[in-house]
Motif scaffolding. Sequence first.
Motif, PDB file in Angstrom:
ATOM      1  N   SER A   1       0.824  -1.207   0.000  1.00 35.80           N
ATOM      2  CA  SER A   1       0.000   0.000   0.000  1.00 35.80           C
ATOM      3  C   SER A   1       0.861   1.262   0.000  1.00 35.80           C
ATOM      4  O   SER A   1       0.415   2.324  -0.410  1.00 35.80           O
ATOM      5  CB  SER A   1      -0.949  -0.003   1.196  1.00 35.80           C
TER       6      SER A   1
ATOM      7  N   THR B   1     -11.393   7.889   7.476  1.00 33.17           N
ATOM      8  CA  THR B   1     -12.591   7.772   6.637  1.00 33.17           C
ATOM      9  C   THR B   1     -12.657   8.914   5.633  1.00 33.17           C
ATOM     10  O   THR B   1     -12.599   8.697   4.435  1.00 33.17           O
ATOM     11  CB  THR B   1     -13.861   7.763   7.502  1.00 33.17           C
TER      12      THR B   1
ATOM     13  N   ASP C   1      -6.435   6.324  -1.181  1.00 39.66           N
ATOM     14  CA  ASP C   1      -7.056   5.147  -1.779  1.00 39.66           C
ATOM     15  C   ASP C   1      -6.511   3.843  -1.225  1.00 39.66           C
ATOM     16  O   ASP C   1      -7.066   2.776  -1.468  1.00 39.66           O
ATOM     17  CB  ASP C   1      -6.843   5.175  -3.296  1.00 39.66           C
TER      18      ASP C   1
ATOM     19  N   THR D   1      -6.569   2.914   1.714  1.00 37.92           N
ATOM     20  CA  THR D   1      -7.249   2.517   2.954  1.00 37.92           C
ATOM     21  C   THR D   1      -7.861   1.124   2.861  1.00 37.92           C
ATOM     22  O   THR D   1      -7.835   0.362   3.828  1.00 37.92           O
ATOM     23  CB  THR D   1      -8.344   3.548   3.300  1.00 37.92           C
ATOM     24  N   ALA D   2      -8.382   0.773   1.670  1.00 40.43           N
ATOM     25  CA  ALA D   2      -8.978  -0.562   1.522  1.00 40.43           C
ATOM     26  C   ALA D   2      -7.919  -1.636   1.739  1.00 40.43           C
ATOM     27  O   ALA D   2      -8.171  -2.650   2.397  1.00 40.43           O
ATOM     28  CB  ALA D   2      -9.614  -0.707   0.147  1.00 40.43           C
TER      29      ALA D   2
ATOM     30  N   VAL E   1      -7.323  -1.956   5.391  1.00 37.10           N
ATOM     31  CA  VAL E   1      -8.407  -2.655   6.082  1.00 37.10           C
ATOM     32  C   VAL E   1      -8.309  -4.159   5.855  1.00 37.10           C
ATOM     33  O   VAL E   1      -8.389  -4.962   6.795  1.00 37.10           O
ATOM     34  CB  VAL E   1      -9.785  -2.124   5.613  1.00 37.10           C
ATOM     35  N   PHE E   2      -8.055  -4.564   4.607  1.00 41.97           N
ATOM     36  CA  PHE E   2      -7.992  -6.007   4.343  1.00 41.97           C
ATOM     37  C   PHE E   2      -6.794  -6.636   5.027  1.00 41.97           C
ATOM     38  O   PHE E   2      -6.879  -7.750   5.531  1.00 41.97           O
ATOM     39  CB  PHE E   2      -7.966  -6.280   2.836  1.00 41.97           C
TER      40      PHE E   2
ATOM     41  N   THR F   1     -14.061  -2.683   9.653  1.00 39.52           N
ATOM     42  CA  THR F   1     -15.147  -2.847   8.680  1.00 39.52           C
ATOM     43  C   THR F   1     -16.005  -1.584   8.620  1.00 39.52           C
ATOM     44  O   THR F   1     -16.408  -1.142   7.544  1.00 39.52           O
ATOM     45  CB  THR F   1     -16.021  -4.059   9.053  1.00 39.52           C
TER      46      THR F   1
ATOM     47  N   LEU G   1     -14.229   0.912   6.650  1.00 38.12           N
ATOM     48  CA  LEU G   1     -14.335   0.573   5.223  1.00 38.12           C
ATOM     49  C   LEU G   1     -15.674   1.017   4.654  1.00 38.12           C
ATOM     50  O   LEU G   1     -15.736   1.657   3.601  1.00 38.12           O
ATOM     51  CB  LEU G   1     -14.165  -0.940   5.060  1.00 38.12           C
ATOM     52  N   THR G   2     -16.781   0.713   5.371  1.00 40.04           N
ATOM     53  CA  THR G   2     -18.091   1.049   4.811  1.00 40.04           C
ATOM     54  C   THR G   2     -18.328   2.561   4.884  1.00 40.04           C
ATOM     55  O   THR G   2     -18.948   3.118   3.996  1.00 40.04           O
ATOM     56  CB  THR G   2     -19.227   0.304   5.531  1.00 40.04           C
TER      57      THR G   2
ATOM     58  N   LYS H   1     -16.046   4.787   4.454  1.00 41.16           N
ATOM     59  CA  LYS H   1     -15.256   5.427   3.415  1.00 41.16           C
ATOM     60  C   LYS H   1     -15.782   5.113   2.026  1.00 41.16           C
ATOM     61  O   LYS H   1     -15.811   5.980   1.164  1.00 41.16           O
ATOM     62  CB  LYS H   1     -13.788   4.994   3.520  1.00 41.16           C
ATOM     63  N   TYR H   2     -16.193   3.852   1.811  1.00 39.64           N
ATOM     64  CA  TYR H   2     -16.497   3.443   0.442  1.00 39.64           C
ATOM     65  C   TYR H   2     -17.987   3.209   0.171  1.00 39.64           C
ATOM     66  O   TYR H   2     -18.417   3.193  -0.967  1.00 39.64           O
ATOM     67  CB  TYR H   2     -15.730   2.166   0.081  1.00 39.64           C
TER      68      TYR H   2
END
Lengths: 532, 188
Positions: free
Chosen positions: A135, A155, A160, A162-163, A166-167, A226, A229-230, A232-233
């Motif tokens: 990343s 958030t 970009d 960040t995903a 998170v994973f 999680t 993640l939600t 932000k995206y």
Amino acid sequence: MSSATETLKHDAHDDHHHGPAKGIKRWLLTTNHKDIGTLYLWFSFIMFLTGGAMAMVIRAELFQPGLQIVDPQFFNQMTTVHGLIMVFGAVMPAFTGLANWLIPMMIGAPDMALPRMNNWSFWILPFAFLILLSSLFVEGGGPAFGWTFYAPLSTTYSGDSTALFVFSVHIMGISSIMGAINVIVTIWNMRAPGMTWMKMPMFVWTWLITAFLLIAVMPVLAGVVTMVLTDKYFGTSFFNAAGGGDPVMFQHIFWFFGHPEVYIMILPAFGIISHIIPTFARKPLFGYASMVYATASIALLSFIVWAHHMFTTGMPVAAEMFFMFATMLISVPTGVKVFNWVATMWRGAMTFEIPMLFAIAFVILFTIGGLSGLMLAITPVDFQYHDTYFVVAHFHYVLVTGAVFSIMAAAYYWLPKWTGVMFDITLAKWHFWASLISVNVLFFPMHFVGLAGMPRRIPDYALQFADFNKWISIGGFAFGLSQLIFLALLIKACRKQGEPVSDQVWDGAEGLEWEIPSPAPYHTFDTPPVVK
Amino acid sequence: MQPKQSQNPNSRLVVKLVGVVFGMFAFGFALVPLYDVFCDITGINGKTNETAVTYSAPEVDTSRMITVQFITKTTAGMPWKFEARTETVKVHPGELNTVEFYVRNPAIRDIVGQAIPSVSPGTAALYLNKTECFCFNNQPLPSGQEAVMPMQFYVDPQLPEDINFFTVQYTLYDITGTSADVTTESAE
């Protein structure tokens, strides 16, 4: 048909007496607790050097006031990823590696209870860190919001990558949860006959309690990433006030995970020290039962103190008082432990082999970190200390001279049992003294600059902090270089260069792991020993 | 083979522990409504009532004078000019008061705004009763337009003795096109 039966017989035969497979497949497909322990330990050491290299970038930038080497955005990525790697990549896997190597040998079990899951829980880790490190090369850079990823930094204002962050945290969490379940099942069901709960070695006890903390809080971390993640995206508003959420709630959920997490990183260290000090003081551990109860009390209290990380968010006075006193209460069981270690040494026939040197350094320096923690717990003064280098000094004393020193002590203590040879004692002495001096040059002055108001996570500072920061950086570089001595020593030991050691290795060592041959055979305790 | 599996003590323990893991994952999410309920009851995060209350005309406590301060703020990316017409007001607990806020949209696009209140000290939030507030709904404002938005409130006479001054802050967010923006959705 007959040849198939032959093969089957052959396999069944092999199953009982085979040694390790050859080549890369041994490591990829292994279900042996010793192999997996070795993988974990080497992985954590590589991560320790990686995270350390990032710390060198941070210290190089802070060597002088002003911006000279890296730009602030990259500096932020370094502080963030340094923290994540050291917590999830270095300290936690090192303890899991030690658990894999030692718990079956200490309780007289042939292996971990769930060997295939054990293989999985290790092999997903390198991918988690590959994702995290990659990343850094994404356009816009890696995570730069601090390892605590507070909303809305993570958030609204994050990049970009960040995903990916998170994973990778999800995978790390799954790995630790699987490791923790394995430890609990092993300890619960596979102790040798006669090993009652209160006869279990301290390392096994502390790890059992740590494993329960892990399965209680790692899922909460998974939940909070999680939500990030939600938010932000996918347009949710967990932490977004405009949509009815609350950014302060992020801190509550994060620290509900985060505070037990710091005990996850120190309880196994308490176990290690409780093995080493009795060995070299040649006395049984003072107050075994109180050590067990103290560990359990620390674990339980860790769930009701999280908001001491958030005193400055504007809590009601009653809440601040509650979290202040609850936090200070933790120093009681911790103090019990420190006094028990000192009482174990009292009038013991002490010798100062390398593991003992690290253990004594641990007791003294961890206590310094603990006392600065007690200062931070006091709400009114925390308003001054909050987010300064005083906090950085505090948690590096408990995590570097605490957790990391205990891991090094453990490595020196059990390494001869693992390899069958004594490590290079001259190199080990260099490693210890160089680390001890440099780590204090590195972290002690941080107390002073912190009290004087130097904020953490900032790539520049006021001129009055310049002298101390120069010394801190010199200490940092020296501490980093000292670890290369350790690397050389480990490579030598793994190549079995050194004097062969006896089964007991250390004069005063007690426990099942010292009754099996050195080096520990690939399979141990196929028939369980009887513990009297 | 399958029925025997459940007899295995390892499998039984693993099932329980995995149950704990899923339970704690769910607990992490359960913290969200729990947090809201807890804050609603105690009022400690400074959130005020989100729908209008009716003025119950309590006895006005003329012996006390409370100073209420209003401050405004716009978030990054929100171009509106947003200010309180009245910066401070002195009120008796129990009496109904009206204050006004002014907004202007200088941008070349239409924007839907949403104001979020926050009271400091947080404990005062429980005693601030709003009978009418622009923050109950979102505020669509076409490009170049301006508006005056009223807010009507009374302070509960039960307000603790030690609070004689509190601040109400409104933060204005640009929610155009987000899920919270009901006007755009209904227009489509």
